[in-house]
Design a protein around this motif. Structure first.
Motif, PDB file in Angstrom:
ATOM      1  N   TRP A 166     -10.329   3.768  -1.506  1.00  0.00           N
ATOM      2  CA  TRP A 166     -10.423   2.883  -0.425  1.00  0.00           C
ATOM      3  C   TRP A 166     -10.815   1.330  -1.056  1.00  0.00           C
ATOM      4  O   TRP A 166     -10.235   0.442  -0.813  1.00  0.00           O
ATOM      5  N   GLU A 171      -7.107   0.594  -2.718  1.00  0.00           N
ATOM      6  CA  GLU A 171      -6.170   0.367  -1.958  1.00  0.00           C
ATOM      7  C   GLU A 171      -6.313  -0.666  -0.850  1.00  0.00           C
ATOM      8  O   GLU A 171      -5.439  -1.116  -0.370  1.00  0.00           O
ATOM      9  N   GLU A 172      -7.481  -0.533  -0.163  1.00  0.00           N
ATOM     10  CA  GLU A 172      -7.711  -1.354   0.897  1.00  0.00           C
ATOM     11  C   GLU A 172      -8.547  -2.640   0.599  1.00  0.00           C
ATOM     12  O   GLU A 172      -8.321  -3.721   1.029  1.00  0.00           O
ATOM     13  N   LYS A 223     -12.151  -8.913   3.670  1.00  0.00           N
ATOM     14  CA  LYS A 223     -12.123  -7.979   4.744  1.00  0.00           C
ATOM     15  C   LYS A 223     -13.515  -7.287   5.113  1.00  0.00           C
ATOM     16  O   LYS A 223     -14.405  -7.132   4.211  1.00  0.00           O
ATOM     17  N   HIS A 227     -15.863  -4.538   6.654  1.00  0.00           N
ATOM     18  CA  HIS A 227     -16.083  -3.089   7.163  1.00  0.00           C
ATOM     19  C   HIS A 227     -17.597  -2.935   7.688  1.00  0.00           C
ATOM     20  O   HIS A 227     -18.397  -3.196   7.023  1.00  0.00           O
TER      21      HIS A 227
END
Lengths: 333, 333
Positions: free
Chosen positions: A184, A187-188, A300, A302
């Motif tokens: 995660w 890749e994210e 990003k 989360h």
């Protein structure tokens, strides 16, 4: 007319590992504010490893004691705040504790901007985001091309630290538990590499992930990960000391990391501990930067939102076990 | 014609405590400099706890190995330095090792000023004085009225740290071994209080000597004293990490101080490791300050001069046991 106020009480202080059994739910009455006080209604409770640290003794706040409503910060709505500019419905961040309604000193409240989703006020634009920003940039002082390592990298702070370090042109390695979290991160979130502290031989893993050594280590965990990173630091490296979650949920540690202070001398390291309020004077600029990066899609966010006040104890226990990715909070209302 | 060159060789690396038996005296020949090299003659060898640390492994210099001339810095006289501005008879500080004559790279030599006594070039105007100055003022950042604690307070660096801190308006507490050293610190050097780490209950002693807590801790020793001071630090305190002599002369430590990194976070501490050459750009100002203070009689200089190259091993062993007051050096010539 009294209205119900659900409260979660810290029933007993944990001696070892914290469990949901250390808490109980009680029904109180909705309190009435006195002079200089406001009544607020809790919307989202912030869950943080620090909640557990407060049970160990005095930190930057007094130690918690058994029998009281569990302490904690939350995004809350003003119900009434006499003798102030705050209006009913205004959003504030308040030290509500784990309950539906709380009385708080009016002078410690500041109206939050209306933005969507409002949960960002607890994550990237709240304590987590600002902690990541100040810890990395003020204490870590990363330079482009340097290697930054962050522990608890999938957590609320760590996930932002790594992304900001990437924005600043660094090579970023995240330490987290489990291969899935590692994927995660890379890749994210765009981390360059991840290290799984549960997979053993952390020293070798770190050497592969950061072959040029570590220039900045952002420490959220203390313990063995801290020690291993200390030995891998480059000359003139910086360690931002943000927390020591590995040390919170158990007995008091019998010893600390080897290499202190010897390696600090020979490597000429700087270690700096901080909490977010130490940088209140730089808060506006920080929020502007964070808002820009989020708006541009370069940072990003989360969030890990648990529903229901009654689930707050289990949600904290899970956070301490590393269940969450990004900021964990409890939706109360 | 070859001339004798007495040399002290590190015969074997110590596994535990260092003793004079780890060294042997041999007779070499007076060496001849090659291109870019100078021949120097040793006058006074500087003894430092760091000499022992170099035997443990790579630090800011490569680890020492058995069978070589023991490393160390010295006040030396130029014998010949072809292709340079240095003249025979010029005084320099050089990495001579423990021997009468040494070959050193010319580019690493700088002519020292002629001042009396010339031994001050190794103590207050040398590495010891500059280490005290930079460590206290740059890493410690003491403010008037703050409490400064220094360990190995009767040593070459500590005795100067405490006096500079007094000049800066601080309350100064020295940690040293034995009541006699304590009296020397308070009665001769003007420290406000002394703590005897050999007398037990260091925590209580420190609490009495520094009832308001510690703002700046200048650490020369590591280990238990470091840990005890860490727990006594005030919020936003600074620790200047200069050495860890308690950890040098024995087995590798099995663990480090408790409270790292937890207390660093909750107290918002800054720890900074340094060696004197990190501040080369500020050296001139430092020397001007030190010279002024000595000339005005506000900074007392104590030197502990041992006679004879052959006594260097025992002198180092004694230094590690805390025999000296002020700067220990060996007069070779």
């Amino acid at each position: 007319m009294a209205e119900a106020n659900r409260q979660i009480v810290l029933d007993q202080l944990p001696q070892g590992r914290l469990s949901a059994d250390h808490f109980r739910l009680v029904q109180g009455e909705r309190p009435t504010p006195g002079p200089g006080e406001a009544l607020v209604r809790t919307h989202y409770i912030s869950l943080d490893a620090a909640n557990r640290a407060w049970m160990q003794g005095a930190t930057y706040r007094s130690a918690l004691s058994a029998g009281q409503v569990m302490a904690g910060g939350a995004l809350a709505e003003v119900v009434e705040a006499p003798d102030s500019d705050l209006l009913p419905g205004d959003l504030v961040f308040a030290d509500t504790g784990w309950q539906d309604y709380a009385i708080v000193p009016t002078k410690r409240l500041a109206k939050l901007p209306a933005l969507e989703p409002r949960t960002h006020l607890l994550s990237v634009f709240g304590v987590a985001g600002l902690t990541a920003y100040f810890g990395l940039l003020e204490c870590g002082q990363p330079k482009p091309g340097e290697t930054v390592v962050v522990s608890a990298a999938a957590g609320s702070v760590g996930s932002i630290v790594g992304q900001i370090a990437k924005l600043k042109g660094c090579r970023v390695v995240g330490v987290a538990g489990g291969a899935e979290k590692g994927r995660w991160l890379t890749e994210e979130l765009g981390f360059d590499a991840a290290v799984d502290y549960k997979a053993g031989d952390l020293r070798r893993q770190l050497k592969e992930a950061a072959p040029g050594g570590i220039d900045v280590y952002f420490d959220n965990v203390g313990g063995d990960v801290f020690e291993t990173c200390l030995f891998a630091m480059n000359t003139f490296g910086r360690i931002a000391c943000c927390g020591a979650v590995s040390q919170y949920d158990g007995e008091a540690p019998r010893h600390g990391p080897r290499g202190v202070p010897g390696l600090i001398v020979t490597k000429r390291l700087t270690l700096r501990g901080f909490i977010v309020s130490d940088f209140d004077d730089k808060r506006s600029q920080a929020l502007r930067d964070l808002q820009t990066w989020v708006a541009e899609g370069r940072l990003k966010v989360h969030e890990d939102i648990i529903e229901g006040l009654e689930n707050t104890p289990a949600a904290l226990v899970g956070l301490l076990a590393g269940e969450n990715r990004g900021k964990r909070m409890v939706k109360v209302r």
